[in-house]
Design a protein around this motif. Structure first.
Motif, PDB file in Angstrom:
ATOM      1  N   UNK A 172       3.362  -0.157  -9.373  1.00 11.32           N
ATOM      2  CA  UNK A 172       3.682  -1.585 -10.141  1.00 11.32           C
ATOM      3  C   UNK A 172       5.266  -1.357 -10.697  1.00 11.32           C
ATOM      4  N   UNK A 173       5.341   0.017 -11.313  1.00 12.86           N
ATOM      5  CA  UNK A 173       6.704  -0.196 -12.071  1.00 12.86           C
ATOM      6  C   UNK A 173       7.705   0.314 -11.475  1.00 12.86           C
TER       7      UNK A 173
ATOM      8  N   UNK B 297      -2.918   5.710  -4.382  1.00 10.09           N
ATOM      9  CA  UNK B 297      -4.496   5.321  -4.826  1.00 10.09           C
ATOM     10  C   UNK B 297      -4.288   5.664  -5.998  1.00 10.09           C
ATOM     11  N   UNK B 298      -5.586   5.319  -6.627  1.00 14.11           N
ATOM     12  CA  UNK B 298      -5.652   5.460  -8.146  1.00 14.11           C
ATOM     13  C   UNK B 298      -4.942   4.851  -9.152  1.00 14.11           C
TER      14      UNK B 298
ATOM     15  N   UNK C 235      -7.651   1.429  -6.595  1.00 15.50           N
ATOM     16  CA  UNK C 235      -7.505   1.874  -7.843  1.00 15.50           C
ATOM     17  C   UNK C 235      -8.966   2.313  -8.216  1.00 15.50           C
ATOM     18  N   UNK C 236      -9.917   2.407  -7.263  1.00 17.98           N
ATOM     19  CA  UNK C 236     -11.194   2.967  -7.479  1.00 17.98           C
ATOM     20  C   UNK C 236     -12.126   1.837  -8.095  1.00 17.98           C
ATOM     21  N   UNK C 237     -11.734   0.600  -7.973  1.00 19.34           N
ATOM     22  CA  UNK C 237     -12.786  -0.637  -8.414  1.00 19.34           C
ATOM     23  C   UNK C 237     -12.496  -1.132  -9.815  1.00 19.34           C
TER      24      UNK C 237
ATOM     25  N   UNK D 218       0.772  -1.194   0.102  1.00 23.14           N
ATOM     26  CA  UNK D 218       0.026  -0.110  -0.025  1.00 23.14           C
ATOM     27  C   UNK D 218       0.855   1.186   0.064  1.00 23.14           C
ATOM     28  N   UNK D 219       2.448   0.977   0.046  1.00 13.63           N
ATOM     29  CA  UNK D 219       2.870   2.289   0.030  1.00 13.63           C
ATOM     30  C   UNK D 219       3.986   2.192  -0.946  1.00 13.63           C
TER      31      UNK D 219
END
Length: 393
Positions: free
Chosen positions: A162-163, A153-154, A252-254, A144-145
């Motif tokens: 990820x990158x 987030x997002x 990521x907003x779902x 999460x960090x």
């Protein structure tokens, strides 16, 4: 106590002129009913929906409850389930193939062609094929960090996280089931398709396939909350209902390439029929090319690896429990963390679907043995026989 909802055994119209299929094996269906009921009685899941179909003949049934808290609600065939990682093979992998057919991407091209700023020089050898087969060398998941300690987030935050991952192995050298790979594939789809992932899924997949109940963000699409099976408790008296269970997809907003799909058993059956028909829709129109179906369903992993994955579907890895003991290794499928299993066999033209919300139970649960049982019983129901034992020398 027997599940309240009655079973239905329906003869569906076959897509082409074939000899009438023999009936599904009644004893195998009875044993499957008993296995699912036993899992519910052991409090490993509140209920679910099972579907088995062979050559147009199907048996489908709802069992137990779709919700236990705050009050019991019986499951039914129309229940929408959080399909978790089935998103990878029902949304992300076929969208990649649709874009490939349109000439917009190459599965053997480097990831950095589509996401140029993603990763360092060690990522240069990662192709979309590596991501699709879980052989990119990426970790299984991400925290999460960010490296600087800030939370993310997002979609932009997910891409940065990820990158920024360090590879665990050289691309193509190792199989590691990775959500990160499919998060990146979802970002590639948005970049190449020039539209949000959920919009492309609706326009390119669900609408043409007639999967009217399937999609991301079901509450925003107008699905009644009462039809959606709740998953985990997140606060006192509050359960996730119509909000994705996977915490990364939620950040990521779902909407993500690895999770976020909500669907029904009947919609998944539509998708399965298309694949088993070689990419054709019931009216004879082509949805996917034969090449795309082959890429989705036959081994595409580096040949030196023992684990076999297609460009999406699982074939022969430690995650292949739903294949059971009878389906051949030419069959393929996938599972989802929330309690879902999906397996298809082109040889017998049969498939099996289990949708459940085991995470609603609020404690450790294990439905993996049920996946194997149902895979074996689905094969028996479809008349699949065990291969003959090798002759003694």
């Amino acid at each position: 106590m027997r599940p309240a909802l009655a079973a239905s055994l329906t003869l569906l119209l076959a897509g082409c002129a074939l000899a009438p299929p023999r009936p599904l094996n009644a004893e195998a269906l009875r044993q499957a009913d008993a296995a699912i009921t036993a899992m519910i009685e052991k409090q490993q899941m509140p209920g679910g929906v099972w579907w088995v179909e062979q050559a147009g003949q199907s048996y489908h049934r709802a069992y137990g409850q779709r919700a236990l808290q705050p009050s019991p609600e019986p499951a039914d065939d129309a229940t929408l389930y959080d399909a978790a990682s089935l998103t990878k093979v029902v949304v992300t992998a076929p969208l990649i193939e649709r874009l490939r057919e349109q000439g917009k991407l190459d599965v053997d091209a480097p990831l950095q062609r589509y996401l140029p700023a993603c990763g360092d020089e060690s990522w240069g050898g990662i192709t979309l094929r590596h991501l699709l087969t879980h052989t990119a060398g990426l970790p299984a998941g991400m925290g999460a960090k960010l490296p600087n300690g800030e939370t993310w987030s997002g979609t932009a935050g997910a891409q940065q996280q990820a990158c920024g991952q360090k590879l665990r192995a050289a691309p193509g050298a190792q199989f590691v089931y990775s959500d990160i790979g499919y998060i990146l594939l979802g970002l590639v789809i948005e970049q190449v398709g020039a539209a949000p992932l959920h919009e492309q899924a609706e326009a390119q997949l669900f609408a043409p396939l007639g999967m009217t109940d399937s999609g991301y963000l079901p509450l925003q699409r107008g699905a009644p909350a009462a039809r959606i099976a709740p998953t985990e408790k997140v606060a006192e008296g509050e359960y996730l209902r119509g909000v994705v269970h996977d915490p990364t997809a939620r950040r990521m907003g779902g909407v993500a390439g690895h999770a976020g799909l909500f669907t029904t058993s009947s919609d998944l059956a539509r998708y399965a029929r298309m694949l088993l028909a070689g990419g054709l829709l019931p009216d004879g129109r082509r949805f996917l090319s034969e090449q795309s179906v082959a890429l989705l369903s036959t081994p595409q992993s580096p040949p030196e690896l023992k684990e076999k994955r297609a460009l999406g579907f699982d074939i022969d890895t430690p995650y292949s429990r739903p294949r059971g003991k009878l389906y051949p290794k030419t069959s393929f499928g996938h599972t989802g963390f929330t309690g879902c299993a999906f397996w298809l066999d082109p040889t017998s033209r049969s498939f099996t679907i289990l949708l459940a919300n085991r995470v609603h139970m609020g404690g450790p649960t294990n439905t993996l043995p049920l996946y194997e049982q149902l895979g074996t019983l689905a094969a028996q129901a479809a008349g699949v026989e065990a291969p003959p034992a090798p002759a003694a020398r």
